[in-house]
Design a protein around this motif. Structure first.
Motif, PDB file in Angstrom:
ATOM      1  N   LEU A 271      -0.422 -17.439 -35.368  1.00  0.00           N
ATOM      2  CA  LEU A 271      -1.345 -18.281 -36.121  1.00  0.00           C
ATOM      3  C   LEU A 271      -2.787 -17.920 -35.782  1.00  0.00           C
ATOM      4  CD1 LEU A 271       0.484 -21.737 -35.906  1.00  0.00           C
ATOM      5  CD2 LEU A 271       0.703 -19.928 -37.632  1.00  0.00           C
ATOM      6  N   GLU A 304      -0.773 -15.253 -40.048  1.00  0.00           N
ATOM      7  CA  GLU A 304      -1.645 -15.933 -41.002  1.00  0.00           C
ATOM      8  C   GLU A 304      -2.608 -14.923 -41.649  1.00  0.00           C
ATOM      9  OE1 GLU A 304      -2.983 -20.225 -40.935  1.00  0.00           O
ATOM     10  OE2 GLU A 304      -2.921 -19.758 -38.775  1.00  0.00           O
ATOM     11  N   SER A 306      -5.621 -15.039 -42.659  1.00  0.00           N
ATOM     12  CA  SER A 306      -7.029 -14.958 -42.255  1.00  0.00           C
ATOM     13  C   SER A 306      -7.270 -13.996 -41.100  1.00  0.00           C
ATOM     14  CB  SER A 306      -7.548 -16.354 -41.881  1.00  0.00           C
ATOM     15  OG  SER A 306      -6.820 -16.870 -40.763  1.00  0.00           O
ATOM     16  N   GLU A 407       0.420 -18.078 -45.395  1.00  0.00           N
ATOM     17  CA  GLU A 407      -0.825 -18.767 -45.728  1.00  0.00           C
ATOM     18  C   GLU A 407      -1.200 -19.793 -44.678  1.00  0.00           C
ATOM     19  OE1 GLU A 407      -2.503 -17.497 -48.052  1.00  0.00           O
ATOM     20  OE2 GLU A 407      -0.879 -16.224 -48.790  1.00  0.00           O
ATOM     21  N   ASP A 408      -0.211 -20.396 -44.031  1.00  0.00           N
ATOM     22  CA  ASP A 408      -0.465 -21.407 -42.999  1.00  0.00           C
ATOM     23  C   ASP A 408       0.804 -21.566 -42.170  1.00  0.00           C
ATOM     24  OD1 ASP A 408       1.303 -22.866 -44.641  1.00  0.00           O
ATOM     25  OD2 ASP A 408      -0.326 -23.966 -45.608  1.00  0.00           O
ATOM     26  N   HIS A 411       4.035 -22.301 -44.185  1.00  0.00           N
ATOM     27  CA  HIS A 411       4.541 -21.110 -44.859  1.00  0.00           C
ATOM     28  C   HIS A 411       5.185 -20.161 -43.840  1.00  0.00           C
ATOM     29  CE1 HIS A 411       3.677 -17.337 -47.500  1.00  0.00           C
ATOM     30  NE2 HIS A 411       4.910 -17.792 -47.688  1.00  0.00           N
ATOM     31  N   THR A 429       0.057 -19.583 -30.638  1.00  0.00           N
ATOM     32  CA  THR A 429      -0.947 -20.529 -31.113  1.00  0.00           C
ATOM     33  C   THR A 429      -1.508 -21.272 -29.924  1.00  0.00           C
ATOM     34  OG1 THR A 429      -1.346 -22.513 -32.469  1.00  0.00           O
ATOM     35  CG2 THR A 429       0.845 -22.277 -31.555  1.00  0.00           C
ATOM     36  N   ASN A 434       1.411 -27.867 -32.737  1.00  0.00           N
ATOM     37  CA  ASN A 434       1.969 -26.964 -33.751  1.00  0.00           C
ATOM     38  C   ASN A 434       3.077 -26.101 -33.156  1.00  0.00           C
ATOM     39  OD1 ASN A 434       0.463 -27.793 -35.920  1.00  0.00           O
ATOM     40  ND2 ASN A 434      -1.106 -26.210 -35.711  1.00  0.00           N
TER      41      ASN A 434
END
Length: 491
Positions: A271, A304, A306, A407-408, A411, A429, A434
């Protein structure tokens, strides 16, 4: 003999070439032999016995006599003393075992040394557990007493894979012996030697003759007769799904109990809030240790979007910097175990390239740069593969990392669980909430958070779905070799 001499082609001395049955080495009933290959040179370096069903019969008969006549009646504390001595001997002789393991399997010497240390720790752990496998008492009505006992299952057949020969042998032989069972082990025909040496070491540690036997040969000639043998009470199998299914069918004829550790296609979820350096190091180790020949390898990176570009670019950079070479030179990255396996791994990637997947690095066979020999495949990274692609769905069992973009976190969870395997998973993470939610919801037998391959012999290990059932390691692994007997008394 030096490592340089072995790499140059001089065969190691004093390797066993017979089965280990009833406390001694002996040749097969018809003295057939097989060659064992050094994957780093792609050349044979020793011969060993190719057994028969008659040899299996002899080994099982020896184990049954030793179990019923001696071992099940040995006090648990004394069993522990023998296993402690075995752990100490394995540490003392660790370098010899590591060199042979590296030569036979191809893995880098430092990895083989770690495997031997882990094997010694397994015997040490179960040595300490022999006198702690306790039953329960039950709250019956007044005037009754109820309690349970854990009794040894009997004779355990153990099928040992080629990717971690000494590790897998120890993690199943040690708890079986600790529980009071006798063992007949069958190592893979590609890597027979450390299992044979381990059985002989156990004998020197004081294990009675016949309690641990090792038969070598092909799966068809020795493995199949062993798992189908009516004298076997329990089977532990580590290997492919297809072979595991065959073992289950054989076991059904005698209703033999099973532990199956089968394939994996394990996801590593990364993540955006992860510790980047820890995650990069963890992802590389998860897929490229032992050249990816690990059932629990993190062969799918679910990352992820990003952070995808920079993260994957750094993975490629570091993978391309790995030193490739013969395992005994202790490179970063060793060979695959056999020519047939090299062709299998290469076939997966070649077919995917024809489908148009993006190969960021690797995707080619290669060789030891010093000798020009060996069965090597370059560290390979495939980017942004479709969830339906074979590289995402099928176990390749090689140094091939397939990247999936999420995407997150939700997902990422969906992608992780969209798989017929469920052995392990990794999560990177900094948000512990999470991490724990993902650990709860991922369908796998073991979850690593912020360090792939965390834990040790204390932690139960095994899979869900097509990855098998039953657990090894930990106290739960010892229970796999025990049967519960309940007793009720009217006072």
């Amino acid at each position: 003999m030096t490592i340089d001499e072995i790499i140059a082609g001089k065969n190691p001395e004093a390797l066993p070439d017979g089965h280990f049955i009833d406390g001694r080495f002996r040749r097969a009933s018809d003295a057939r032999m097989m060659e064992s290959y050094d994957p780093g040179r792609a050349e044979a370096f020793a011969s060993f016995t190719n057994g028969t069903a008659d040899d299996v019969d002899e080994a099982v008969d020896s184990a049954r006599r030793a179990f019923s006549g001696v071992w099940r009646d040995v006090a648990p504390a004394e069993r522990g003393r023998i296993l402690f001595r075995a752990a100490a001997l394995l540490r003392e002789e660790g370098e010899r075992f590591a060199v042979i393991e590296s030569l036979d399997s191809g893995k880098p010497l430092s990895e083989a040394r770690g495997d031997v240390r882990g094997a010694a720790r397994a015997f040490e752990y179960y040595a300490g557990a022999t006198d702690k496998l306790q039953g329960d008492s039950f709250p019956l009505a007044r005037g009754y007493l109820g309690f349970s006992l854990h009794e040894p299952m009997g004779v355990s057949a153990q099928i040992i894979p080629w990717n971690f020969p000494i590790s897998t042998a120890a993690r199943s032989i040690a708890p079986a012996l600790a529980a009071g069972c006798a063992v007949v082990a069958k190592p893979a025909e590609q890597t027979p030697f450390t299992a044979l040496l381990l059985a002989e070491l156990l004998s020197r540690a004081g294990l009675p003759n016949g309690v641990c036997n090792v038969v070598t040969g092909t799966g068809a000639a020795t493995g199949a007769p062993l798992v189908a043998h009516p004298g076997i009470d329990q089977i532990t199998f580590t290997g492919s799904v297809a072979t595991g299914q065959s073992v289950m069918r054989s076991a059904a004829d005698h209703v033999t109990r099973l532990v199956l550790e089968l394939g994996g296609k394990s996801p590593v979820i990364v993540l955006a809030d992860c510790d980047r350096e820890a995650a990069i190091t963890g992802v590389l180790g998860a897929i490229f240790e032992n050249a990816g020949q690990i059932c629990s390898a993190g062969s799918r990176l679910v990352i992820e979007r990003s952070i995808h570009d920079d993260f994957v670019a750094e993975l490629v950079k570091r993978a391309e910097a790995f030193r490739i070479g013969h395992g005994l030179r202790d490179p970063d990255f060793g060979p695959l175990n056999s020519k047939a396996h090299l062709q299998k791994v290469s076939g997966f990637v070649d077919a995917a390239r024809k489908r148009g997947v993006t190969v960021l690095t690797g995707g080619e066979t290669t060789c030891d740069p010093e000798s020009g020999k060996g069965w090597f495949y370059k560290p390979t990274i495939i980017d942004d593969a479709a969830a339906t692609d074979d590289l995402v769905r099928e176990e390749i069992f090689g140094p091939v990392l397939t990247v999936q973009i999420a995407e997150d976190a939700a997902h990422a969870l969906a992608l992780a669980n969209d798989c017929r395997y469920g052995l392990v998973a990794g999560v990177y993470t900094s948000n512990i909430a999470n991490a724990l939610k993902l650990a709860r919801d991922i369908d796998a037998g073991q979850i690593f958070i912020n360090e792939y391959f965390a834990g040790g012999i204390e932690l139960p290990f095994g899979g869900n779905k097509l990855s098998g059932f039953g657990r090894e390691k930990g106290i739960e692994g010892m229970l796999s070799y025990s049967k519960t007997k309940s007793i009720a008394i009217k006072l």
